[in-house]
Design a protein around this motif. Structure first.
Motif, mmCIF file in Angstrom:
data_model
loop_
_atom_site.group_PDB
_atom_site.id
_atom_site.type_symbol
_atom_site.label_atom_id
_atom_site.label_comp_id
_atom_site.label_asym_id
_atom_site.label_seq_id
_atom_site.Cartn_x
_atom_site.Cartn_y
_atom_site.Cartn_z
ATOM 1 N N LYS A 100 0.855 -1.180 0.000
ATOM 2 C CA LYS A 100 0.000 0.000 0.000
ATOM 3 C C LYS A 100 0.897 1.238 0.000
ATOM 4 O O LYS A 100 1.738 1.406 0.890
ATOM 5 C CB LYS A 100 -0.904 0.014 1.230
ATOM 6 C CG LYS A 100 -1.882 -1.155 1.310
ATOM 7 C CD LYS A 100 -2.960 -1.066 0.237
ATOM 8 C CE LYS A 100 -3.995 -2.180 0.409
ATOM 9 N NZ LYS A 100 -5.045 -2.116 -0.644
ATOM 10 N N ARG A 102 2.070 5.144 0.277
ATOM 11 C CA ARG A 102 1.769 6.312 1.100
ATOM 12 C C ARG A 102 1.114 7.381 0.226
ATOM 13 O O ARG A 102 1.601 7.701 -0.867
ATOM 14 C CB ARG A 102 3.064 6.850 1.708
ATOM 15 C CG ARG A 102 2.860 7.952 2.733
ATOM 16 C CD ARG A 102 4.205 8.411 3.287
ATOM 17 N NE ARG A 102 4.892 7.319 3.959
ATOM 18 C CZ ARG A 102 4.663 6.942 5.217
ATOM 19 N NH1 ARG A 102 3.751 7.579 5.936
ATOM 20 N NH2 ARG A 102 5.336 5.944 5.751
ATOM 21 N N GLN A 103 0.019 7.948 0.700
ATOM 22 C CA GLN A 103 -0.658 8.973 -0.077
ATOM 23 C C GLN A 103 -0.073 10.349 0.215
ATOM 24 O O GLN A 103 0.431 10.615 1.294
ATOM 25 C CB GLN A 103 -2.163 8.955 0.229
ATOM 26 C CG GLN A 103 -2.793 7.602 -0.094
ATOM 27 C CD GLN A 103 -4.277 7.673 -0.387
ATOM 28 O OE1 GLN A 103 -4.815 8.735 -0.640
ATOM 29 N NE2 GLN A 103 -4.939 6.524 -0.374
ATOM 30 N N GLY A 104 -0.104 11.197 -0.788
ATOM 31 C CA GLY A 104 0.363 12.571 -0.630
ATOM 32 C C GLY A 104 1.852 12.757 -0.816
ATOM 33 O O GLY A 104 2.368 13.865 -0.605
ATOM 34 N N GLU A 112 2.389 14.028 -7.742
ATOM 35 C CA GLU A 112 2.154 13.051 -6.688
ATOM 36 C C GLU A 112 2.614 11.674 -7.161
ATOM 37 O O GLU A 112 2.375 11.273 -8.301
ATOM 38 C CB GLU A 112 0.683 12.992 -6.311
ATOM 39 C CG GLU A 112 0.404 12.019 -5.171
ATOM 40 C CD GLU A 112 -1.060 11.963 -4.752
ATOM 41 O OE1 GLU A 112 -1.386 11.123 -3.886
ATOM 42 O OE2 GLU A 112 -1.860 12.752 -5.294
ATOM 43 N N THR A 114 2.389 7.851 -7.670
ATOM 44 C CA THR A 114 1.303 6.882 -7.782
ATOM 45 C C THR A 114 1.876 5.516 -8.151
ATOM 46 O O THR A 114 3.080 5.361 -8.380
ATOM 47 C CB THR A 114 0.281 7.300 -8.855
ATOM 48 O OG1 THR A 114 0.894 7.196 -10.152
ATOM 49 C CG2 THR A 114 -0.217 8.717 -8.622
ATOM 50 N N SER A 175 -4.509 3.155 -7.758
ATOM 51 C CA SER A 175 -3.524 4.242 -7.813
ATOM 52 C C SER A 175 -2.514 4.196 -6.671
ATOM 53 O O SER A 175 -1.421 4.754 -6.792
ATOM 54 C CB SER A 175 -4.233 5.600 -7.803
ATOM 55 O OG SER A 175 -4.955 5.787 -6.590
ATOM 56 N N HIS A 176 -2.849 3.505 -5.568
ATOM 57 C CA HIS A 176 -1.955 3.440 -4.425
ATOM 58 C C HIS A 176 -1.768 2.012 -3.892
ATOM 59 O O HIS A 176 -1.472 1.828 -2.711
ATOM 60 C CB HIS A 176 -2.445 4.370 -3.310
ATOM 61 C CG HIS A 176 -2.206 5.816 -3.624
ATOM 62 N ND1 HIS A 176 -3.047 6.547 -4.416
ATOM 63 C CD2 HIS A 176 -1.177 6.657 -3.284
ATOM 64 C CE1 HIS A 176 -2.588 7.785 -4.540
ATOM 65 N NE2 HIS A 176 -1.458 7.872 -3.868
ATOM 66 N N THR A 177 -1.918 1.038 -4.771
ATOM 67 C CA THR A 177 -1.675 -0.360 -4.407
ATOM 68 C C THR A 177 -0.964 -1.058 -5.561
ATOM 69 O O THR A 177 -1.385 -0.928 -6.711
ATOM 70 C CB THR A 177 -2.986 -1.106 -4.107
ATOM 71 O OG1 THR A 177 -3.749 -0.368 -3.142
ATOM 72 C CG2 THR A 177 -2.692 -2.498 -3.557
ATOM 73 N N TRP A 245 7.344 14.664 2.101
ATOM 74 C CA TRP A 245 6.261 14.045 2.881
ATOM 75 C C TRP A 245 6.611 13.878 4.358
ATOM 76 O O TRP A 245 5.720 13.813 5.215
ATOM 77 C CB TRP A 245 5.896 12.686 2.284
ATOM 78 C CG TRP A 245 6.996 11.658 2.298
ATOM 79 C CD1 TRP A 245 7.903 11.430 1.308
ATOM 80 C CD2 TRP A 245 7.296 10.729 3.341
ATOM 81 N NE1 TRP A 245 8.775 10.416 1.668
ATOM 82 C CE2 TRP A 245 8.407 9.961 2.913
ATOM 83 C CE3 TRP A 245 6.745 10.454 4.588
ATOM 84 C CZ2 TRP A 245 8.982 8.951 3.692
ATOM 85 C CZ3 TRP A 245 7.306 9.448 5.362
ATOM 86 C CH2 TRP A 245 8.406 8.713 4.920
#
Length: 543
Positions: A100, A102-104, A112, A114, A175-177, A245
């Motif tokens: 998974k 990290r977002q952001g 960003e 992805t 988009s995040h996996t 981040w």
């Protein structure tokens, strides 16, 4: 005060289920300090690409300040895995790992990060070329010569298969996996993700670069600092990336300057020209520590100094001669004379960290120092004093020149005619022809002997890719280490590889564990990691 630390065991799988997010730690919004770090070398091939610049000096300027991976190394701790650009990871089966993201997280160009960037970072275009996901077959550089300026350098696909021998691809779940799919089982997938080479780059920045060379001198990454200016063989300036981040970086700029001579680094430190002076030999420590306002920090690290033999040299093709070379070395005398006892002689190409994965072979040692045995081996080999070339760089490694001179004299006492040839760069060291002996080092990137044994001496290790040495049994056993899920089978394979590589058909001999010493201004409140890497993140900067 000099502080000699010992690395704690690395946990390869310990963080696999972790969902811990690293905190965003802010720093004061006022003016930040800039620093200058004197190093003996910035990079060896004038690029800032982690797949191309696979070196000790590269580790220093890359990590953890510029490049980051999905899983990070705990540089200031036990060197084990911690969440990075991925917050958690899960084993699907023995060939598949899901992560998974990290977002952001932002790249230095403002994009960003992805899953597309992650998949690109492990793609054929970025790393593997047309190589296939299967271990055991050596990838040679001449098979991958670039046809255009945008294509990968010839060596990179081979390095890709050295570090990821059976990676079949990265699947984008959303988009995040992402899921990493291996063609074979691999118990070290998690470890490979935080090892040197598995860091993430911006897909858009790659696509927009006019050439590979342009991209590789200013790669767009996610670290707390980004490339400001790179002058090959002169300096590298990293500047703060305030959208990082992990929080606003504590320094405005980090400037690495190339200062090959130890005395110049020490004098520049004490005169105030530099804030840090790297790679100090032990005999320079007292000069720095006796000067008010300065100190030296140091530790042994997960890296061993070795000598490597070219089996294709007319004299060294006989393994008895190579065995004689290994038994002619009084390693303790080298440690005492050049290192003041500040390092140790390890149990061959093993690291204490292997004990945490139960892969350390107890009872194994480096070849004993025995001149009589060495002379007997030379007599049996029919050696008659033929010259053996020893290509030597001028202190790329700490104490390298002095070590080389001592080794040549030790070999002479056994009856070996080793001739030192001083050269200027690694290209000259590796140039084919009358190669004989060279210096190198071997690092443990994870707590498993797949690195460095297979990564450096297996079918896609540099020695085989550069045609210095090969051994069919070692190559078969390398596949066992890379693909077996049977722990005892893997241990037996590693033990047998030690016997071959250090005794029967020597490709290298271990000299001592490496140690890194850094001189610095005492008021900086910075701590050295037990590694070549220098951590200038907020957590390690206390002004």
């Amino acid at each position: 005060m000099l502080n000699i630390n010992r690395r704690r065991a690395i946990g390869l799988m310990g963080a696999a289920a972790s969902t811990l997010a690293l905190p965003r730690i802010g720093s004061a919004q006022g003016e930040r300090r800039s620093i200058t770090v004197a190093v003996q070398k910035i990079t060896n091939n004038n690029t800032l690409d982690i797949w191309n610049e696979q070196s000790n000096v590269g580790e220093r300027v890359f990590f953890p300040n510029l490049w980051e991976g999905l899983i990070l190394r705990d540089w200031m701790g036990d060197q084990g895995p911690v969440p990075g650009l991925a917050t958690e990871w899960t084993r699907i089966d023995d060939k598949t790992l899901e992560l998974k993201l990290r977002q952001g997280v932002k790249f230095h160009n403002g994009d960003e990060m992805t899953a597309e960037d992650v998949a690109f970072s492990f793609s054929a275009e970025r790393v593997f070329g047309d190589t296939q996901p299967a271990g055991g077959e050596t990838v040679f550089a001449e098979q991958h010569q670039p046809a255009t300026a945008r294509e990968l350098p010839a060596a990179v696909p081979g390095v890709g298969r050295r570090l990821w021998p059976a990676l079949a691809g990265v699947e984008i779940i959303d988009s995040h996996t992402v899921r990493f799919h291996n063609a074979t089982p691999d118990v070290t997938l998690e470890g490979r993700l935080y090892a040197y080479g598995s860091q993430i780059a911006s897909r858009r920045a790659w696509d927009e670069a006019a050439s590979y060379a342009d991209w590789a001198r200013k790669p767009v990454t996610t670290g707390p600092y980004m490339v400001g200016e790179y002058r090959p063989d002169v300096s590298l300036t990293l500047v703060a990336f305030d959208d990082y981040w992990g929080g606003r970086p504590p320094l405005e700029e980090i400037r690495f300057v190339e200062v090959p001579e130890v005395a110049s680094r020490v004098n520049g430190l004490i005169s105030g020209q530099y804030d840090f002076a790297c790679d100090l030999p032990p005999d320079q420590i007292s000069a720095v520590q006796s000067t008010p306002g300065f100190e030296v920090q140091g530790s042994t690290i997960l890296n061993h100094r070795v000598s490597v033999f070219d089996m294709h040299h007319p004299v060294l093709k006989n393994p008895l001669v190579r065995r004689a070379l290994t038994h002619s070395i009084d390693r303790q005398a080298i440690v005492d004379a050049l290192w003041g006892g500040e390092t140790v002689i390890p149990a061959g190409l093993q690291f204490e960290s292997f004990k945490s994965s139960d892969m350390f072979i107890e009872g194994w040692n480096v070849p004993e120092f025995d001149l009589d045995l060495a002379r007997d081996l030379l007599q049996e080999a029919g050696y008659n004093g033929e010259p053996i070339p020893y290509r030597l760089l001028n202190n790329y490694y700490t104490n390298q020149t002095a070590t080389g001179q001592i080794l040549a004299e030790m070999w002479r006492q056994a009856g070996l005619n080793v001739e030192i040839q001083m050269v200027e760069n690694w290209g000259q060291i590796m140039e084919e022809g009358e190669r004989g002996i060279r210096d190198w080092s071997a690092s443990a990137n994870i707590n498993d002997p797949v690195t460095p044994m297979v990564a450096q001496f297996g079918p896609n290790g540099q020695v085989q890719q550069s045609r210095e040495w090969t051994n069919d049994e070692v190559n078969r056993l390398s596949v066992v280490l890379e693909t077996s899920t049977d722990h005892e089978e893997r241990r037996k394979a590693f033990a047998r590889m030690l016997e071959i590589c250090e005794r029967e058909d020597p490709v290298y001999t271990v000299l001592h564990q490496n140690a890194v010493f850094t001189g610095m201004k005492s008021d900086l409140k910075w701590k050295a990691a037990p590694a070549f890497a220098m951590d200038f993140r907020t957590e390690n900067w206390h002004l």
